[in-house]
Each structure stands twice: as C-alpha cells, then as structure tokens.
Design a protein around this motif. Structure first.
Motif, mmCIF file in Angstrom:
data_model
loop_
_atom_site.group_PDB
_atom_site.id
_atom_site.type_symbol
_atom_site.label_atom_id
_atom_site.label_comp_id
_atom_site.label_asym_id
_atom_site.label_seq_id
_atom_site.Cartn_x
_atom_site.Cartn_y
_atom_site.Cartn_z
ATOM 1 N N ALA A 149 66.581 108.342 64.459
ATOM 2 C CA ALA A 149 65.726 109.147 63.591
ATOM 3 C C ALA A 149 65.169 108.335 62.434
ATOM 4 N N LYS A 150 65.884 107.313 61.992
ATOM 5 C CA LYS A 150 65.394 106.464 60.900
ATOM 6 C C LYS A 150 65.821 105.035 61.203
ATOM 7 N N PRO A 151 65.163 104.382 62.165
ATOM 8 C CA PRO A 151 65.656 103.099 62.667
ATOM 9 C C PRO A 151 65.372 101.902 61.777
ATOM 10 N N GLN A 152 64.561 102.068 60.734
ATOM 11 C CA GLN A 152 64.131 100.896 59.983
ATOM 12 C C GLN A 152 64.642 100.880 58.550
ATOM 13 N N GLY A 153 65.751 101.525 58.260
ATOM 14 C CA GLY A 153 66.291 101.478 56.912
ATOM 15 C C GLY A 153 65.477 102.356 55.977
ATOM 16 N N ASP A 154 65.607 102.123 54.677
ATOM 17 C CA ASP A 154 64.931 102.940 53.689
ATOM 18 C C ASP A 154 63.507 102.438 53.458
ATOM 19 N N THR A 155 62.705 103.224 52.751
ATOM 20 C CA THR A 155 61.325 102.870 52.490
ATOM 21 C C THR A 155 60.989 103.095 51.020
ATOM 22 N N ALA A 156 60.408 102.071 50.376
ATOM 23 C CA ALA A 156 59.900 102.205 49.020
ATOM 24 C C ALA A 156 58.389 102.385 49.104
ATOM 25 N N THR A 157 57.880 103.525 48.625
ATOM 26 C CA THR A 157 56.465 103.831 48.761
ATOM 27 C C THR A 157 55.874 104.313 47.438
ATOM 28 N N ASP A 158 54.554 104.503 47.435
ATOM 29 C CA ASP A 158 53.825 105.101 46.310
ATOM 30 C C ASP A 158 54.017 104.344 45.008
ATOM 31 N N GLY A 159 53.956 103.016 45.082
ATOM 32 C CA GLY A 159 53.993 102.231 43.863
ATOM 33 C C GLY A 159 55.333 102.139 43.190
ATOM 34 N N VAL A 160 56.405 102.470 43.888
ATOM 35 C CA VAL A 160 57.751 102.402 43.319
ATOM 36 C C VAL A 160 58.160 100.946 43.101
ATOM 37 N N GLN B 227 72.154 95.732 50.081
ATOM 38 C CA GLN B 227 72.877 95.286 51.279
ATOM 39 C C GLN B 227 72.915 96.385 52.321
ATOM 40 N N GLN B 228 72.412 96.070 53.500
ATOM 41 C CA GLN B 228 72.447 97.023 54.606
ATOM 42 C C GLN B 228 73.843 97.086 55.192
ATOM 43 N N THR B 229 74.274 98.289 55.580
ATOM 44 C CA THR B 229 75.614 98.462 56.125
ATOM 45 C C THR B 229 75.606 98.960 57.569
ATOM 46 N N ALA B 230 74.420 99.123 58.143
ATOM 47 C CA ALA B 230 74.324 99.617 59.515
ATOM 48 C C ALA B 230 73.363 98.723 60.299
ATOM 49 N N LEU B 231 73.100 99.073 61.539
ATOM 50 C CA LEU B 231 72.211 98.287 62.391
ATOM 51 C C LEU B 231 70.767 98.696 62.123
ATOM 52 N N HIS B 232 70.265 98.280 60.953
ATOM 53 C CA HIS B 232 68.922 98.645 60.528
ATOM 54 C C HIS B 232 68.364 97.564 59.614
ATOM 55 N N ARG B 233 67.054 97.607 59.393
ATOM 56 C CA ARG B 233 66.426 96.799 58.362
ATOM 57 C C ARG B 233 66.922 97.271 56.999
ATOM 58 N N VAL B 234 66.902 96.395 56.011
ATOM 59 C CA VAL B 234 67.320 96.790 54.670
ATOM 60 C C VAL B 234 66.284 97.700 54.024
ATOM 61 N N LEU B 235 64.995 97.294 54.064
ATOM 62 C CA LEU B 235 63.997 98.053 53.326
ATOM 63 C C LEU B 235 62.597 97.791 53.869
ATOM 64 N N THR B 236 61.749 98.816 53.801
ATOM 65 C CA THR B 236 60.330 98.669 54.045
ATOM 66 C C THR B 236 59.597 98.887 52.729
ATOM 67 N N VAL B 237 58.699 97.969 52.377
ATOM 68 C CA VAL B 237 57.967 98.039 51.117
ATOM 69 C C VAL B 237 56.492 98.265 51.429
ATOM 70 N N LYS B 238 55.921 99.360 50.933
ATOM 71 C CA LYS B 238 54.541 99.682 51.283
ATOM 72 C C LYS B 238 53.856 100.413 50.132
ATOM 73 N N ASP B 239 52.545 100.637 50.289
ATOM 74 C CA ASP B 239 51.748 101.415 49.333
ATOM 75 C C ASP B 239 51.831 100.867 47.915
ATOM 76 N N GLY B 240 51.829 99.521 47.775
ATOM 77 C CA GLY B 240 51.830 98.927 46.451
ATOM 78 C C GLY B 240 53.171 98.868 45.767
ATOM 79 N N SER B 241 54.253 99.142 46.476
ATOM 80 C CA SER B 241 55.592 99.106 45.879
ATOM 81 C C SER B 241 56.060 97.672 45.679
ATOM 82 N N ARG B 242 57.125 97.497 44.878
ATOM 83 C CA ARG B 242 57.592 96.163 44.502
ATOM 84 C C ARG B 242 59.115 96.091 44.506
ATOM 85 N N LEU B 243 59.628 94.923 44.903
ATOM 86 C CA LEU B 243 61.027 94.572 44.691
ATOM 87 C C LEU B 243 61.049 93.416 43.705
ATOM 88 N N GLU B 244 61.880 93.520 42.662
ATOM 89 C CA GLU B 244 61.950 92.469 41.657
ATOM 90 C C GLU B 244 63.396 92.118 41.339
#
Length: 326
Positions: free
Chosen positions: A39-50, A63-80
């Motif tokens: 139902a959610k195979p790609q980990g969490d998602t940061a969207t809408d400029g977050v 840190q991911q704890t399951a068999l998934h990607r750690v994060l998807t970053v889209k719609d102008g969002s940022r990791l710093e």
C-alpha cells in the motif's frame, strides 16, 4: 519508530513548513500499515514545499526500518543537514534506495548505506534517484545497486533519469553541486558512482565542483556513465570536477559516454584514467589524502589545478567509512 502519519501530524502541529529534528535523534520511518507494505511501497513523502531540517549531516538521521525507500522529496520540498540511511527497495523497476527527488533539494545531507534492488529487475539509484532538483554540498557514499534478474543495475550512488512510464514524476533541470560521490557499488551493471540517462534535450544536467571516486561497477564505467538520445549533446555538463579511482570489471574505468550523448558543455575536469573529455580538462593523479580509507581530501601534490574549486574552502571534502565497514 515514527510512521508517515506521525510525521505529517508533527508538521501540522508545527504551524510551518519547517520541521526541526533534534540533535542525535534517529527518525525511523515505517509503512503506515506494516501488514500491507504494498500500500505504501516507497517510504514516506515530503511534499508541498516542506523542509525537514536537522542539526547536521552527522548528528540527525532519517533511518528506514523496513523494506522501503527512506523518503521521496517532491513539489519543491527540501532536506537539510540530515543523514539518510537504511533504505532497501525490492521488486522490478526499483528507483532510489535512499531518496527519490522529483523536484526538490538536498542540502548538506549524507545519503549512505542504502540499497536498491534486493530482488527483481532494472534497478536505478542505490542512494538517490533524481528527475528534477538539486543536490548541494552532499555526501553520497556506500550505497549499492544489486541485480538478481535479467536487466542491468545503474547508478550505485546517483541515477539521473528523466523518462517516467507513470507520467507523474517531475523531469527538469538537475544540479549536483560541490558533492562527494564515493565508494558506491553496482553489483551487476554500470555507473558505480553516477549514472545519467536522458531523453529530453531541453533540460540541462550539471555536475560541478564534485568528486566522484572509489566507486565500483561490474561493467562500463565505475565513476560516471552517460547515455542519451542522438542530438542531445547539450543536455549534460561536467564542470570543475574530479572523476578518479573508480573501477569497472576490476579495471580502472572512470567515465564513459555513449548512445548519442556528448560532453560538449564540460570543462576544467580531472580524470584519473582514460580520455579527459571537455575543454581544458586533463588526466592525472588527484593525490587524495588516503583514498584507501575513505579520505578524499586533496594533498598539495594533486594534479587538480585545473579545478578552481579544489583550492576553495567551499569544496566538499570528507573522510567516510569504506563500503562494507561498520
């Protein structure tokens, strides 16, 4: 562990787009429903400029704890100022074990020890899979693309790929600036460090002020492999960067350009082996401090005099743990 719903709730309670993460805090992202991973195979998602902002790339970890990607970053969002680790993707057409960037930015982040392609076919981007966005002052290290099926792996550290079958992910300008891409691996395929495969000529992919070193692939190029449609010669630029100490099939193999791609916009680069492509580029010894132990800073004997950034305090030089160590 913190689920995707918990992260979204924290963002709402913060009253802003920025979510500061406390020092030495490890955020474990698990699927919303552990019993239904599909139902959610790609980990969490940061969207809408977050913006998810930590204290530093060595102090705050996603840190991911399951068999998934750690994060998807889209719609102008940022990791710093974060470390991203532990992502593992399985299944056909897996993309980005650590992070998928579809119009977003990673600033001063470490993407380390992620795996794309535990089982299945056609894997791209052990650490990062990017279609549009920026990686700025980041370390992409010790990530892996595995291959157990019939199709080759691609981009152990970073995969740049602007063709999407789902028609939903963003494609556009890409900038990799002042980064270290080191000690990544493609178990069966090419582009141990950075793999670039582009289809559209209007979007420029630029790598500048970046070191690509110590990466491994089974074939092709261990450092950077570039392919593109015929006539797309202006879609890729490698500028003031070092590509050295990479291997493919057990032999030195830093870079390869094929399938109509071109390095027409490249300049002032240093290659450890092979032909230096672009203008004012050369082949020589970068003279890293201690590449065998992951120290890719430059000594005074470095041949990277063509790279103005090599003498700049703004360069991204780090000591990292070699692949497979603890």
């Amino acid at each position: 562990n913190t689920s995707a719903a918990d992260i979204n709730e924290a963002l709402l309670k913060s009253g802003a787009n920025d979510l500061p993460l406390w020092q030495d805090y490890v955020l474990g992202i698990a699927p919303d429903d552990p019993m239904s991973p599909v139902a959610k195979p790609q980990g969490d998602t940061a969207t809408d400029g977050v913006t998810l902002a930590g204290q530093s790339m060595r102090a705050t970890t996603l840190q991911q704890t399951a068999l998934h990607r750690v994060l998807t970053v889209k719609d102008g969002s940022r990791l710093e100022d974060l470390a991203v680790t532990g992502g593992k993707l399985s299944g056909n057409y897996s993309r980005g074990g650590g992070v998928q960037v579809d119009d977003g930015t990673l600033l001063r982040c470490r993407v380390v020890r992620n795996v794309c392609g535990v089982t299945g076919n056609d894997f791209r981007g052990g650490g990062v899979f990017i279609g549009k966005g920026t990686l700025d002052h980041c370390v992409i290290a010790n990530n892996e693309v595995e291959r157990t099926g019939d199709n080759s792996g691609f981009g152990g550290g970073i995969a740049i790929y602007d063709y999407r079958q789902d028609g939903e992910a963003a494609c556009g300008e890409i900038l990799i600036d002042t980064c270290l891409v080191a000690d990544n691996k493609v178990g069966n395929g090419t582009a141990g460090g950075i793999g670039i495969n582009y289809f559209y000529t209007s979007n420029l992919r630029t790598i500048r002020n970046t070191t690509v070193a110590g990466n491994v692939a089974s074939e092709g190029a261990g450092g950077i492999a570039v392919s593109g449609m015929t006539g797309s010669k202006d879609a890729f630029a490698l500028v003031s960067s070092i590509v050295a100490g990479n291997t493919a099939g057990g032999s030195a193999a830093d870079a390869k350009i094929q399938d109509g791609a071109s390095a027409a916009k490249s300049s002032n680069d240093l290659f450890g082996t092979g032909t230096a492509f672009g203008t004012d580029s050369l082949t020589g010894d970068p003279a890293f401090v201690d590449a065998a132990n992951g120290d890719y800073r430059l000594t005074a004997a470095s041949a990277a005099t063509c790279c103005a950034w090599a003498r700049s305090s703004a360069r991204c030089s780090h000591t990292i743990r070699k692949y497979g160590s603890t």
